[in-house]
Design an enzyme around this catalytic site. Structure first.
Site, PDB file in Angstrom:
ATOM      1  N   THR A  30      -2.004   3.157   4.415  1.00  0.00           N
ATOM      2  CA  THR A  30      -1.420   4.180   3.548  1.00  0.00           C
ATOM      3  C   THR A  30      -2.043   5.545   3.824  1.00  0.00           C
ATOM      4  O   THR A  30      -3.132   5.638   4.397  1.00  0.00           O
ATOM      5  CB  THR A  30      -1.660   3.820   2.071  1.00  0.00           C
ATOM      6  OG1 THR A  30      -0.986   4.744   1.228  1.00  0.00           O
ATOM      7  CG2 THR A  30      -3.137   3.855   1.734  1.00  0.00           C
ATOM      8  N   THR A  55       0.555  -2.980  -3.827  1.00  0.00           N
ATOM      9  CA  THR A  55       1.035  -1.617  -3.662  1.00  0.00           C
ATOM     10  C   THR A  55       1.145  -1.000  -5.048  1.00  0.00           C
ATOM     11  O   THR A  55       1.317  -1.708  -6.038  1.00  0.00           O
ATOM     12  CB  THR A  55       2.402  -1.594  -2.949  1.00  0.00           C
ATOM     13  OG1 THR A  55       2.859  -0.239  -2.823  1.00  0.00           O
ATOM     14  CG2 THR A  55       3.449  -2.383  -3.705  1.00  0.00           C
ATOM     15  N   GLY A  56       1.023   0.305  -5.138  1.00  0.00           N
ATOM     16  CA  GLY A  56       1.095   0.960  -6.433  1.00  0.00           C
ATOM     17  C   GLY A  56      -0.157   1.764  -6.715  1.00  0.00           C
ATOM     18  O   GLY A  56      -0.827   2.229  -5.787  1.00  0.00           O
ATOM     19  N   LEU A  57      -0.492   1.931  -7.978  1.00  0.00           N
ATOM     20  CA  LEU A  57      -1.655   2.731  -8.352  1.00  0.00           C
ATOM     21  C   LEU A  57      -2.932   1.987  -7.977  1.00  0.00           C
ATOM     22  O   LEU A  57      -3.293   0.987  -8.606  1.00  0.00           O
ATOM     23  CB  LEU A  57      -1.639   3.041  -9.851  1.00  0.00           C
ATOM     24  CG  LEU A  57      -2.750   3.973 -10.333  1.00  0.00           C
ATOM     25  CD1 LEU A  57      -2.651   5.346  -9.668  1.00  0.00           C
ATOM     26  CD2 LEU A  57      -2.708   4.118 -11.850  1.00  0.00           C
ATOM     27  N   GLY A  58      -3.616   2.497  -6.957  1.00  0.00           N
ATOM     28  CA  GLY A  58      -4.765   1.792  -6.404  1.00  0.00           C
ATOM     29  C   GLY A  58      -5.896   1.560  -7.370  1.00  0.00           C
ATOM     30  O   GLY A  58      -6.565   0.523  -7.330  1.00  0.00           O
ATOM     31  N   SER A  95       4.389   8.442   2.902  1.00  0.00           N
ATOM     32  CA  SER A  95       3.227   7.871   2.226  1.00  0.00           C
ATOM     33  C   SER A  95       2.374   6.985   3.121  1.00  0.00           C
ATOM     34  O   SER A  95       1.443   6.339   2.652  1.00  0.00           O
ATOM     35  CB  SER A  95       3.677   7.067   1.002  1.00  0.00           C
ATOM     36  OG  SER A  95       4.575   6.048   1.376  1.00  0.00           O
ATOM     37  N   THR A 146       2.558   2.549   0.092  1.00  0.00           N
ATOM     38  CA  THR A 146       1.780   1.670   0.968  1.00  0.00           C
ATOM     39  C   THR A 146       2.731   0.806   1.778  1.00  0.00           C
ATOM     40  O   THR A 146       3.829   0.501   1.334  1.00  0.00           O
ATOM     41  CB  THR A 146       0.882   0.724   0.128  1.00  0.00           C
ATOM     42  OG1 THR A 146       0.075   1.483  -0.757  1.00  0.00           O
ATOM     43  CG2 THR A 146      -0.021  -0.117   1.016  1.00  0.00           C
ATOM     44  N   ARG A 161     -10.879  10.902  -2.158  1.00  0.00           N
ATOM     45  CA  ARG A 161     -10.382   9.771  -2.935  1.00  0.00           C
ATOM     46  C   ARG A 161      -9.921   8.645  -2.020  1.00  0.00           C
ATOM     47  O   ARG A 161      -9.243   8.874  -1.025  1.00  0.00           O
ATOM     48  CB  ARG A 161      -9.228  10.218  -3.839  1.00  0.00           C
ATOM     49  CG  ARG A 161      -8.646   9.095  -4.728  1.00  0.00           C
ATOM     50  CD  ARG A 161      -7.445   8.417  -4.093  1.00  0.00           C
ATOM     51  NE  ARG A 161      -6.795   7.447  -4.996  1.00  0.00           N
ATOM     52  CZ  ARG A 161      -5.784   6.673  -4.653  1.00  0.00           C
ATOM     53  NH1 ARG A 161      -5.275   6.737  -3.425  1.00  0.00           N
ATOM     54  NH2 ARG A 161      -5.261   5.835  -5.526  1.00  0.00           N
ATOM     55  N   VAL A 162     -10.302   7.431  -2.364  1.00  0.00           N
ATOM     56  CA  VAL A 162      -9.873   6.238  -1.640  1.00  0.00           C
ATOM     57  C   VAL A 162      -9.276   5.273  -2.649  1.00  0.00           C
ATOM     58  O   VAL A 162      -9.868   5.015  -3.702  1.00  0.00           O
ATOM     59  CB  VAL A 162     -11.054   5.575  -0.901  1.00  0.00           C
ATOM     60  CG1 VAL A 162     -10.622   4.242  -0.282  1.00  0.00           C
ATOM     61  CG2 VAL A 162     -11.595   6.500   0.171  1.00  0.00           C
ATOM     62  N   GLY A 163      -8.111   4.727  -2.334  1.00  0.00           N
ATOM     63  CA  GLY A 163      -7.465   3.768  -3.218  1.00  0.00           C
ATOM     64  C   GLY A 163      -7.806   2.342  -2.854  1.00  0.00           C
ATOM     65  O   GLY A 163      -8.823   2.054  -2.227  1.00  0.00           O
ATOM     66  N   ASP A 164      -6.923   1.431  -3.220  1.00  0.00           N
ATOM     67  CA  ASP A 164      -7.172   0.006  -2.996  1.00  0.00           C
ATOM     68  C   ASP A 164      -6.850  -0.457  -1.588  1.00  0.00           C
ATOM     69  O   ASP A 164      -7.357  -1.496  -1.143  1.00  0.00           O
ATOM     70  CB  ASP A 164      -6.341  -0.817  -3.982  1.00  0.00           C
ATOM     71  CG  ASP A 164      -4.844  -0.672  -3.712  1.00  0.00           C
ATOM     72  OD1 ASP A 164      -4.356   0.475  -3.701  1.00  0.00           O
ATOM     73  OD2 ASP A 164      -4.160  -1.694  -3.491  1.00  0.00           O
TER      74      ASP A 164
END
Length: 334
Positions: free
Chosen positions: A207, A240-243, A87, A189, A217-220
């Site tokens: 990450t 960390t987790g669902l961005g 990841s 992450t 797609r880009v997360g946090d």
């Protein structure tokens, strides 16, 4: 006469407000003074079990009286280069088209920041992010622009898709059912915070993002204020987790502001997680939602808290060395 009465009325309102403002400032000032006593340093803290090896690299810098910025870069680079970590960096799970894309950001004690997003074919996204911070007037560069910038800075073009990740991706293609599931086995992450001998805090976050995500797609993780935030007067936080959930709530910024109010990092992380849960109580993501937050203050105190059980983190200091600790949590997995 009417205008005089209006003036007196406004004045009577203004005095209590001014008093409240002064009172609130006094609380913050007192909390800051309290944090200045009994400082433990250096300290490094990072997310998940892979943080153990990241901390080892960071500690080499910190124990030699090095700077926190170097520590948080070199620490997470270890995980970026590990193909067994699926990841982060090399060996990360690809998007739905089979491309491994990386997101990262870094922040120093002077609030300088650098970030990259949707970066392909470069192993150490965190180092490219640092170059963005130090060599450009920008805070973030994305996509093809980030790749070209990395090439201009002398980074090596590499294929990041390992045979193991490619095999998983091809198996996933048979159904192509995307669902963002973050659980105790999906360590998505590596985030790190470090306090050095000079009393300065820096942070990093890197990450390969959610497996099988939509292209682009880009997360946090590369977003300052979401995946990472710090204020050297107070402390820092990483998520960390669902961005998407972290972005919606500016979770790390909120956590740092709770610490500014005088909260211990553990309580600040808990309050930030509770805010996430409250904002997502009727959201479709809530049944499978997991977010973890780590916090570190200027006192060298730390804490971690998750939406659900299973979140752990690595901590290294002079007192007890490098070890893994379980975070507190609000909910258990069903």
């Amino acid at each position: 006469m009417s205008s005089r009465r209006k003036f007196l009325k406004l004045s009577s309102i203004g005095v209590p407000l001014l008093g409240t403002s002064i009172f609130q400032s006094s609380i913050v000032e007192a909390a800051t003074k309290k944090r200045s006593k009994g400082v433990k340093k250096p300290v490094v803290i990072s997310t998940w079990r892979n943080g153990i090896q990241a901390n080892e690299a960071a500690w080499k810098v910190l124990s030699a009286k090095g700077e926190s910025l170097d520590a948080v870069e070199q620490g997470v680079m270890v995980v970026e280069a590990d193909p067994k970590d699926r990841s982060v960096g090399y060996g990360g799970r690809p998007d739905k088209e089979g491309n491994v894309t990386l997101d990262a950001c870094i922040m120093d004690h002077m609030s300088n920041v650098g970030a990259v997003a949707y970066l392909k074919n470069v192993k150490h996204a965190i180092s490219v992010a640092r170059k963005v911070m130090e060599e450009t007037p920008h805070a973030m560069i994305v996509g093809d622009g980030a790749y070209r910038f990395a090439m201009d800075q002398g980074f090596k073009h590499e294929n990041l898709l390992t045979p193991e990740s490619e095999k998983e991706w091809k198996e996933w293609l048979k159904k192509s059912n995307y669902k963002p599931v973050i659980n105790i086995e999906n360590h998505d992450t590596i985030g790190m915070l470090a306090l050095d001998e000079n009393g300065n805090i820096s942070g990093s976050c890197t990450t390969s993002g959610a497996a099988w995500k939509m292209p682009g797609r880009v997360g946090d993780s590369p977003i300052i204020g979401a995946g990472l935030f710090l204020d050297n007067e107070v402390g820092g936080a990483v998520a960390t987790g669902l961005g998407e959930a972290v972005i919606r709530t500016a979770a790390t910024t909120i956590c740092v502001e709770y610490m500014r109010m005088g909260m211990h990092p553990q309580e600040a992380a808990k309050k930030a997680i509770e805010r996430i849960c409250d904002k997502h109580k009727n959201h479709p993501d809530m049944p499978n939602l997991q977010v973890g937050i780590l916090a570190l203050n200027k006192n060298g105190e730390y804490g971690g808290f998750g939406v659900r059980s299973g979140f752990n983190y690595a901590i290294c200091d002079n007192d007890k060395g490098n070890r893994l600790e379980d975070a507190g949590y609000k909910l258990k997995w069903d």
